[in-house]
Design a protein around this motif. Structure first.
Motif, PDB file in Angstrom:
ATOM      1  N   TRP A 165     -10.134  24.252  -3.622  1.00 15.67           N
ATOM      2  CA  TRP A 165     -11.425  24.189  -2.889  1.00 15.67           C
ATOM      3  C   TRP A 165     -12.212  23.174  -3.888  1.00 15.67           C
ATOM      4  O   TRP A 165     -13.314  22.639  -3.415  1.00 15.67           O
ATOM      5  CB  TRP A 165     -12.193  25.339  -2.808  1.00 15.67           C
ATOM      6  N   CYS A 166     -11.762  22.932  -5.029  1.00 10.97           N
ATOM      7  CA  CYS A 166     -12.669  22.373  -6.141  1.00 10.97           C
ATOM      8  C   CYS A 166     -12.035  20.806  -6.561  1.00 10.97           C
ATOM      9  O   CYS A 166     -12.503  20.309  -7.356  1.00 10.97           O
ATOM     10  CB  CYS A 166     -13.175  23.003  -7.382  1.00 10.97           C
ATOM     11  N   ASN A 167     -11.214  20.552  -5.990  1.00 13.72           N
ATOM     12  CA  ASN A 167     -10.265  19.305  -5.994  1.00 13.72           C
ATOM     13  C   ASN A 167      -9.279  19.246  -7.330  1.00 13.72           C
ATOM     14  O   ASN A 167      -9.044  17.984  -7.842  1.00 13.72           O
ATOM     15  CB  ASN A 167     -10.957  18.179  -5.694  1.00 13.72           C
ATOM     16  N   SER A 168      -9.333  20.331  -8.194  1.00 13.94           N
ATOM     17  CA  SER A 168      -8.809  20.263  -9.660  1.00 13.94           C
ATOM     18  C   SER A 168      -7.226  19.886  -9.340  1.00 13.94           C
ATOM     19  O   SER A 168      -6.726  18.975 -10.287  1.00 13.94           O
ATOM     20  CB  SER A 168      -8.882  21.523 -10.194  1.00 13.94           C
ATOM     21  N   THR A 169      -6.442  20.479  -8.607  1.00 18.30           N
ATOM     22  CA  THR A 169      -4.955  20.356  -8.315  1.00 18.30           C
ATOM     23  C   THR A 169      -4.832  18.737  -7.683  1.00 18.30           C
ATOM     24  O   THR A 169      -4.013  18.084  -8.109  1.00 18.30           O
ATOM     25  CB  THR A 169      -4.177  21.250  -7.710  1.00 18.30           C
ATOM     26  N   GLU A 170      -5.694  18.548  -6.852  1.00 16.14           N
ATOM     27  CA  GLU A 170      -5.673  17.087  -6.000  1.00 16.14           C
ATOM     28  C   GLU A 170      -5.820  16.030  -7.124  1.00 16.14           C
ATOM     29  O   GLU A 170      -5.369  14.852  -6.930  1.00 16.14           O
ATOM     30  CB  GLU A 170      -6.478  16.935  -5.036  1.00 16.14           C
ATOM     31  N   MET A 171      -6.608  16.052  -8.208  1.00 15.75           N
ATOM     32  CA  MET A 171      -6.613  15.149  -9.313  1.00 15.75           C
ATOM     33  C   MET A 171      -5.149  14.741  -9.786  1.00 15.75           C
ATOM     34  O   MET A 171      -4.972  13.780 -10.028  1.00 15.75           O
ATOM     35  CB  MET A 171      -7.599  15.484 -10.135  1.00 15.75           C
ATOM     36  N   ARG A 172      -4.527  15.939 -10.049  1.00 16.93           N
ATOM     37  CA  ARG A 172      -3.281  15.894 -10.499  1.00 16.93           C
ATOM     38  C   ARG A 172      -2.238  14.918  -9.578  1.00 16.93           C
ATOM     39  O   ARG A 172      -1.322  14.134  -9.889  1.00 16.93           O
ATOM     40  CB  ARG A 172      -2.677  17.042 -11.104  1.00 16.93           C
ATOM     41  N   ASP A 173      -2.395  15.162  -8.298  1.00 17.48           N
ATOM     42  CA  ASP A 173      -1.643  14.564  -7.329  1.00 17.48           C
ATOM     43  C   ASP A 173      -1.953  13.041  -7.316  1.00 17.48           C
ATOM     44  O   ASP A 173      -1.067  12.127  -7.254  1.00 17.48           O
ATOM     45  CB  ASP A 173      -2.023  15.172  -5.831  1.00 17.48           C
ATOM     46  N   VAL A 174      -3.174  12.873  -7.508  1.00 19.75           N
ATOM     47  CA  VAL A 174      -3.584  11.064  -7.476  1.00 19.75           C
ATOM     48  C   VAL A 174      -3.146  10.560  -8.568  1.00 19.75           C
ATOM     49  O   VAL A 174      -2.618   9.641  -8.589  1.00 19.75           O
ATOM     50  CB  VAL A 174      -5.275  11.087  -7.194  1.00 19.75           C
ATOM     51  N   GLN A 175      -3.139  11.334  -9.609  1.00 16.61           N
ATOM     52  CA  GLN A 175      -2.534  10.711 -11.044  1.00 16.61           C
ATOM     53  C   GLN A 175      -0.904  10.501 -10.662  1.00 16.61           C
ATOM     54  O   GLN A 175      -0.496   9.518 -11.292  1.00 16.61           O
ATOM     55  CB  GLN A 175      -2.905  11.735 -12.195  1.00 16.61           C
ATOM     56  N   ALA A 176      -0.288  11.518 -10.207  1.00 18.39           N
ATOM     57  CA  ALA A 176       1.045  11.307 -10.148  1.00 18.39           C
ATOM     58  C   ALA A 176       1.308  10.267  -9.227  1.00 18.39           C
ATOM     59  O   ALA A 176       2.363   9.362  -9.375  1.00 18.39           O
ATOM     60  CB  ALA A 176       1.682  12.711  -9.725  1.00 18.39           C
ATOM     61  N   VAL A 177       0.842   9.934  -7.970  1.00 17.16           N
ATOM     62  CA  VAL A 177       0.980   8.567  -7.237  1.00 17.16           C
ATOM     63  C   VAL A 177       0.669   7.533  -7.989  1.00 17.16           C
ATOM     64  O   VAL A 177       1.583   6.607  -7.917  1.00 17.16           O
ATOM     65  CB  VAL A 177       0.198   8.889  -6.014  1.00 17.16           C
ATOM     66  N   CYS A 178      -0.307   7.351  -8.873  1.00 20.74           N
ATOM     67  CA  CYS A 178      -0.736   6.194  -9.514  1.00 20.74           C
ATOM     68  C   CYS A 178       0.485   6.092 -10.561  1.00 20.74           C
ATOM     69  O   CYS A 178       1.038   4.808 -10.714  1.00 20.74           O
ATOM     70  CB  CYS A 178      -1.976   6.325 -10.410  1.00 20.74           C
ATOM     71  N   SER A 216       0.820  -1.231  -0.159  1.00 23.89           N
ATOM     72  CA  SER A 216       0.121   0.052  -0.068  1.00 23.89           C
ATOM     73  C   SER A 216       0.931   1.242   0.219  1.00 23.89           C
ATOM     74  O   SER A 216       2.290   1.163   0.498  1.00 23.89           O
ATOM     75  CB  SER A 216      -0.913   0.105   1.246  1.00 23.89           C
ATOM     76  N   ILE A 217       0.359   2.332  -0.237  1.00 22.80           N
ATOM     77  CA  ILE A 217       0.813   3.718  -0.287  1.00 22.80           C
ATOM     78  C   ILE A 217      -0.071   4.741   0.230  1.00 22.80           C
ATOM     79  O   ILE A 217      -1.327   4.717  -0.169  1.00 22.80           O
ATOM     80  CB  ILE A 217       1.541   3.983  -1.634  1.00 22.80           C
ATOM     81  N   THR A 218       0.475   5.501   1.135  1.00 27.76           N
ATOM     82  CA  THR A 218      -0.257   6.525   1.968  1.00 27.76           C
ATOM     83  C   THR A 218       0.547   7.862   1.714  1.00 27.76           C
ATOM     84  O   THR A 218       1.700   7.729   1.663  1.00 27.76           O
ATOM     85  CB  THR A 218      -0.706   6.489   3.356  1.00 27.76           C
ATOM     86  N   PHE A 219      -0.238   8.894   1.336  1.00 27.60           N
ATOM     87  CA  PHE A 219       0.285  10.213   1.051  1.00 27.60           C
ATOM     88  C   PHE A 219      -0.590  11.204   1.530  1.00 27.60           C
ATOM     89  O   PHE A 219      -1.514  11.350   1.520  1.00 27.60           O
ATOM     90  CB  PHE A 219       0.690  10.316  -0.387  1.00 27.60           C
ATOM     91  N   ASP A 220       0.226  12.500   1.756  1.00 25.25           N
ATOM     92  CA  ASP A 220      -0.419  13.756   2.037  1.00 25.25           C
ATOM     93  C   ASP A 220      -0.637  14.297   0.511  1.00 25.25           C
ATOM     94  O   ASP A 220       0.413  14.659  -0.274  1.00 25.25           O
ATOM     95  CB  ASP A 220       0.439  14.832   2.786  1.00 25.25           C
ATOM     96  N   LEU A 221      -1.713  14.903   0.196  1.00 26.66           N
ATOM     97  CA  LEU A 221      -2.046  15.758  -1.116  1.00 26.66           C
ATOM     98  C   LEU A 221      -1.520  17.136  -0.801  1.00 26.66           C
ATOM     99  O   LEU A 221      -1.089  17.454   0.457  1.00 26.66           O
ATOM    100  CB  LEU A 221      -3.580  15.904  -1.273  1.00 26.66           C
ATOM    101  N   ARG A 222      -1.365  17.935  -1.934  1.00 30.43           N
ATOM    102  CA  ARG A 222      -0.486  19.027  -1.721  1.00 30.43           C
ATOM    103  C   ARG A 222      -1.025  20.110  -0.984  1.00 30.43           C
ATOM    104  O   ARG A 222      -2.308  19.909  -0.546  1.00 30.43           O
ATOM    105  CB  ARG A 222      -0.738  19.697  -3.283  1.00 30.43           C
ATOM    106  N   GLY A 223      -0.054  20.623   0.051  1.00 33.54           N
ATOM    107  CA  GLY A 223      -0.418  21.681   0.853  1.00 33.54           C
ATOM    108  C   GLY A 223      -0.853  20.964   2.256  1.00 33.54           C
ATOM    109  O   GLY A 223      -1.151  21.863   3.156  1.00 33.54           O
ATOM    110  N   ILE A 224      -0.747  19.694   2.259  1.00 27.69           N
ATOM    111  CA  ILE A 224      -1.175  18.984   3.613  1.00 27.69           C
ATOM    112  C   ILE A 224       0.009  18.444   4.095  1.00 27.69           C
ATOM    113  O   ILE A 224       0.839  17.811   3.480  1.00 27.69           O
ATOM    114  CB  ILE A 224      -2.244  17.991   3.180  1.00 27.69           C
ATOM    115  N   GLY A 225       0.490  18.328   5.410  1.00 27.00           N
ATOM    116  CA  GLY A 225       1.349  17.543   6.113  1.00 27.00           C
ATOM    117  C   GLY A 225       2.828  18.430   5.675  1.00 27.00           C
ATOM    118  O   GLY A 225       2.926  19.689   5.688  1.00 27.00           O
ATOM    119  N   SER A 226       3.700  17.501   5.175  1.00 30.02           N
ATOM    120  CA  SER A 226       4.830  18.001   4.572  1.00 30.02           C
ATOM    121  C   SER A 226       4.892  18.158   3.266  1.00 30.02           C
ATOM    122  O   SER A 226       6.112  18.415   2.598  1.00 30.02           O
ATOM    123  CB  SER A 226       6.146  17.262   5.063  1.00 30.02           C
TER     124      SER A 226
END
Length: 127
Positions: free
Chosen positions: A91-104, A74-84
């Motif tokens: 506010w609309c998860n547009s940048t977070e979608m790129r984060d999830v794609q980058a992890v995949c 498994s992998i756990t991670f902090d989305l951008r701007g969270i934790g370290s």
């Protein structure tokens, strides 16, 4: 990378740079079972709750550890701007979608495994 192990589950700290956004570095942990190696070609990717309201990869670590004990890396991670993790959340998860794609993409290129997304709360639609 930093590693820790309790004899059955090993956790390794990882950093993932989001493509075309070199200033965004996601930080997380890869959880691997050190004793039970099942022939699985997938890795569970845990996507946490909405970070603006307190969600973080840390909240997903318990379930990731338990899945790992059952033989699911498994992998756990902090989305951008969270934790370290660097960057700034939206506010609309547009940048977070790129984060999830980058992890995949990281899972596929580094571990040669398919990413199987598991989201909690606001992490579910991102998955």
């Amino acid at each position: 990378m930093r590693s820790m192990s309790n004899g059955q589950v090993s956790s390794t700290a990882v950093e993932i740079v989001v493509p075309r956004e070199p200033d965004v570095v996601l930080r997380g942990h890869v959880w691997e079972n050190t004793t039970l190696k099942l022939p699985r070609d997938l890795m569970l990717v845990f996507v946490h709750q909405w970070g603006i309201l307190g969600g973080s990869g840390r909240l997903m670590q318990g379930i990731a550890r338990n899945a790992c004990i059952l033989g699911f890396d498994s992998i756990t991670f902090d989305l951008r701007g969270i934790g370290s993790s660097s960057g700034r959340g939206s506010w609309c998860n547009s940048t977070e979608m790129r984060d999830v794609q980058a992890v995949c993409d990281y899972v596929q290129s580094t571990y040669k495994k398919k990413a199987f997304l598991v989201g909690s709360s606001a992490g579910a639609p991102l998955s």
